[in-house]
Scaffold this active site. Structure first.
Site, PDB file in Angstrom:
ATOM      1  N   LYS A 304       0.826  -1.223   0.000  1.00 31.27           N
ATOM      2  CA  LYS A 304       0.000   0.000   0.000  1.00 31.27           C
ATOM      3  C   LYS A 304       0.849   1.257   0.000  1.00 31.27           C
ATOM      4  O   LYS A 304       0.741   2.115   0.884  1.00 31.27           O
ATOM      5  CB  LYS A 304      -0.981   0.011   1.162  1.00 31.27           C
ATOM      6  CG  LYS A 304      -1.957  -1.153   1.105  1.00 31.27           C
ATOM      7  CD  LYS A 304      -3.108  -0.957   2.050  1.00 31.27           C
ATOM      8  CE  LYS A 304      -4.064  -2.143   2.017  1.00 31.27           C
ATOM      9  NZ  LYS A 304      -3.498  -3.392   2.557  1.00 31.27           N
TER      10      LYS A 304
HETATM   11  N1  5IU Z   1      -7.036  -5.736   2.993  1.00 35.04           N
HETATM   12  C1  5IU Z   1      -8.324  -5.733   3.477  1.00 35.04           C
HETATM   13  N2  5IU Z   1      -9.195  -4.790   3.067  1.00 35.04           N
HETATM   14  C2  5IU Z   1      -8.865  -3.830   2.172  1.00 35.04           C
HETATM   15  C3  5IU Z   1      -7.541  -3.844   1.666  1.00 35.04           C
HETATM   16  C4  5IU Z   1      -6.667  -4.799   2.098  1.00 35.04           C
HETATM   17  O1  5IU Z   1      -8.695  -6.569   4.278  1.00 35.04           O
HETATM   18  O2  5IU Z   1      -9.706  -3.012   1.773  1.00 35.04           O
HETATM   19  I1  5IU Z   1      -7.020  -2.475   0.334  1.00 35.04           I
HETATM   20  C5  5IU Z   1      -6.027  -6.723   3.416  1.00 35.04           C
HETATM   21  C6  5IU Z   1      -5.724  -6.730   4.875  1.00 35.04           C
HETATM   22  C7  5IU Z   1      -5.366  -8.162   5.127  1.00 35.04           C
HETATM   23  C8  5IU Z   1      -6.176  -8.947   4.133  1.00 35.04           C
HETATM   24  O3  5IU Z   1      -3.994  -8.349   4.845  1.00 35.04           O
HETATM   25  O4  5IU Z   1      -6.468  -8.042   3.060  1.00 35.04           O
HETATM   26  C9  5IU Z   1      -7.476  -9.495   4.674  1.00 35.04           C
HETATM   27  O5  5IU Z   1      -7.241 -10.392   5.710  1.00 35.04           O
HETATM   28  P1  5IU Z   1      -8.419 -11.111   6.553  1.00 35.04           P
HETATM   29  O6  5IU Z   1      -9.160 -12.008   5.539  1.00 35.04           O
HETATM   30  O7  5IU Z   1      -7.680 -11.873   7.588  1.00 35.04           O
HETATM   31  O8  5IU Z   1      -9.293 -10.031   7.136  1.00 35.04           O
END
Ligand code: 5IU
Length: 474
Positions: A304
């Site tokens: 990011k």
């Molecule tokens: N992630 C999110 N939402 C977003 C974005 C990135 O969850 O809007 I941009 C990332 C954060 C984490 C992963 O690394 O995706 C989701 O993980 P979980 O399925 O454990 O929540």
């Protein structure tokens, strides 16, 4: 002679050589029409060719900021040639069919990815011919967002083109053309009314490409992708029958490697947060790469990036992690503007790299607005080689079928965590929201048996995808 006089003269000349006919005709797509344009005949009339060229040159081409002109085959090809000579702007030629031998190149001429191309066309009904040309230009990394045409039949083409980010300027609308002929007594009032009624009742259907991102299979989208990383990812998805991206948010490198050893065969993409690993070493990266090769998945570093171009370039290329050396793609915020995309080059040391641009987030209360989302998608258009897709939550966010919608915030049940993360179900994100690659983290990583859970997610998500492309939804 002023512009309007020239337009009138052209309309009358086109009428006099039967380039427009009134009666009962059937169009290519099988609909009846009281008016038919056949501009192929104009090659027999050098005066008309000159007049058309002058008008197109004056209204668009003389001020166009483009590197090439490209005519839509066939009628517009000689017009594009004349304009190219007059404006001294090089021309490109699009084939109708790929050559049967050698390279399957659809665009002839010399060009470089990232250059801009102005499209020239004779008559637009649905806009589909222009969109086919745009697709072929996109495949070569060319940018095509402007078209100039002779006549707009006002049957939905302009809207279809706008939906595909192509802006069209025309010499005539059908209404204007009819008005001129009527004003000069060339057609009767009855005929004019018939044409107007016909136009009101017969709108061309939306072109395939405004709807096909959701309905097209991944193999097909691999062909349409401009970004090499998007192409590879679509191909991997189709081969492995998996649209699952595993987010390995673990802080121990051995735990990550152990997990991937067990689940790597089921995922198309592995998403890392390299800066949360407590025992990071270069050896870890080598082992991660070996797993990626062995199991045929790509690596997405979810960095990011969000700083000015110069800083992002350093963060990407340098430091402890040297992200550009091992991550096939990265995530980036659009917040700092285009500088960030200039910093994240699509090719590092001769190897293709990609970027997923953040257009939306899954967490509650995030500050991204619809305008910000739209501006992010617009910003990406200029970097077709680099942009692999968008991190987003909704199918309406973008339409280009060559780009990938990466959607996080997914678990088998819709829930929330206690820090604002919102989870949707596989059905919701794939069938309703247009997700192409689905990011699952804790849903798999913290399961009692990740190796069993990964199969459940993979199968569920793939079933949703198959249902989606079967066209039985929507
Ligand atoms: N992630 C999110 N939402 C977003 C974005 C990135 O969850 O809007 I941009 C990332 C954060 C984490 C992963 O690394 O995706 C989701 O993980 P979980 O399925 O454990 O929540």
């Amino acid at each position: 002679m002023d512009y309007n006089n020239k337009l009138e003269k052209l309309a009358l000349q086109l009428f006099s050589v039967d380039a427009v006919k009134f009666g009962d005709f059937i169009t290519k797509s099988g609909i009846n029409t009281p008016v038919y344009f056949d501009l192929r005949v104009i090659v027999s009339y050098p005066d008309i060719m000159v007049l058309i060229t002058t008008l197109l040159y004056d209204i668009v081409v003389k001020d166009a900021k483009c590197d090439h002109l490209c005519g839509v085959p066939y009628t517009a090809l000689p017009i594009a040639t004349l304009l190219s000579i007059q404006a001294k702007i090089p021309m490109l030629m699009r084939r109708k069919e790929a050559k049967g031998y050698g390279t399957k190149k659809m665009i002839e001429g010399h060009y470089k990815p990232g250059q801009k191309c102005l499209i020239i066309e004779d008559v637009v009904t649905s806009g589909s011919s222009i969109l086919e040309t745009v697709k072929d230009l996109h495949k070569e990394g060319l940018i095509a967002t402007e078209a100039v045409i002779i006549l707009d039949r006002e049957q939905g083409g302009r809207q279809n083109l706008e939906a595909n980010k192509v802006h069209m300027k025309s010499l005539f609308t059908m209404t204007k053309f009819i008005e001129i002929l009527l004003g000069h007594g060339k057609i009767t009032n009855d005929t004019a009314v018939k044409v107007q009624d016909y136009l009101k009742g017969t709108q061309a259907p939306p072109t395939e490409s405004t709807v096909n991102r959701i309905l097209l299979p991944y193999e097909k989208r691999a062909e349409l992708a401009t970004s090499q990383i998007a192409k590879r990812l679509f191909t991997i998805m189709a081969t492995k029958k998996s649209n699952l991206c595993l987010s390995v948010d673990l802080t121990s490198s051995t735990k990550i490697l152990d997990l991937l050893e067990k689940v790597g065969e089921h995922v198309c993409l592995v998403k890392t947060h390299i800066d949360i690993i407590e025992d990071f070493t270069d050896v870890f990266l080598r082992q991660l790469k070996q797993l990626a090769d062995r199991f045929n998945f790509l690596i997405l570093e979810d960095r990011k990036f969000a700083d000015i171009g110069n800083t992002v370039s350093l963060q990407y290329l340098k430091g402890l992690y040297k992200i550009s050396e091992w991550a096939d793609c990265v995530t980036a915020h659009s917040l700092p503007g285009e500088g960030i995309l200039k910093a994240l080059n699509g090719c590092v040391n001769g190897v293709n790299r990609g970027v997923f641009l953040l257009a939306e987030m899954s967490c509650e209360g995030n500050l991204i607005s619809p305008d910000y989302t739209e501006a992010s998608v617009k910003m990406a258009e200029k970097y077709p080689d680099l942009i692999t897709g968008f991190v987003c939550q909704k199918k309406e966010t973008f339409s280009d079928p060559g780009l990938i919608q990466l959607t996080p915030g997914v678990q088998l049940e819709s829930t929330k965590d206690d820090m604002g993360q919102v989870y949707n179900t596989p059905e919701k994100v794939v069938l309703d929201n247009g997700a192409d690659v689905i990011v699952v983290g804790r849903g798999i990583v913290t399961a009692k048996s990740p190796e069993a859970q990964v199969v459940i997610y993979k199968d569920t998500l793939w079933k949703c995808y198959l249902k989606r492309v079967s066209g039985k939804i929507e």
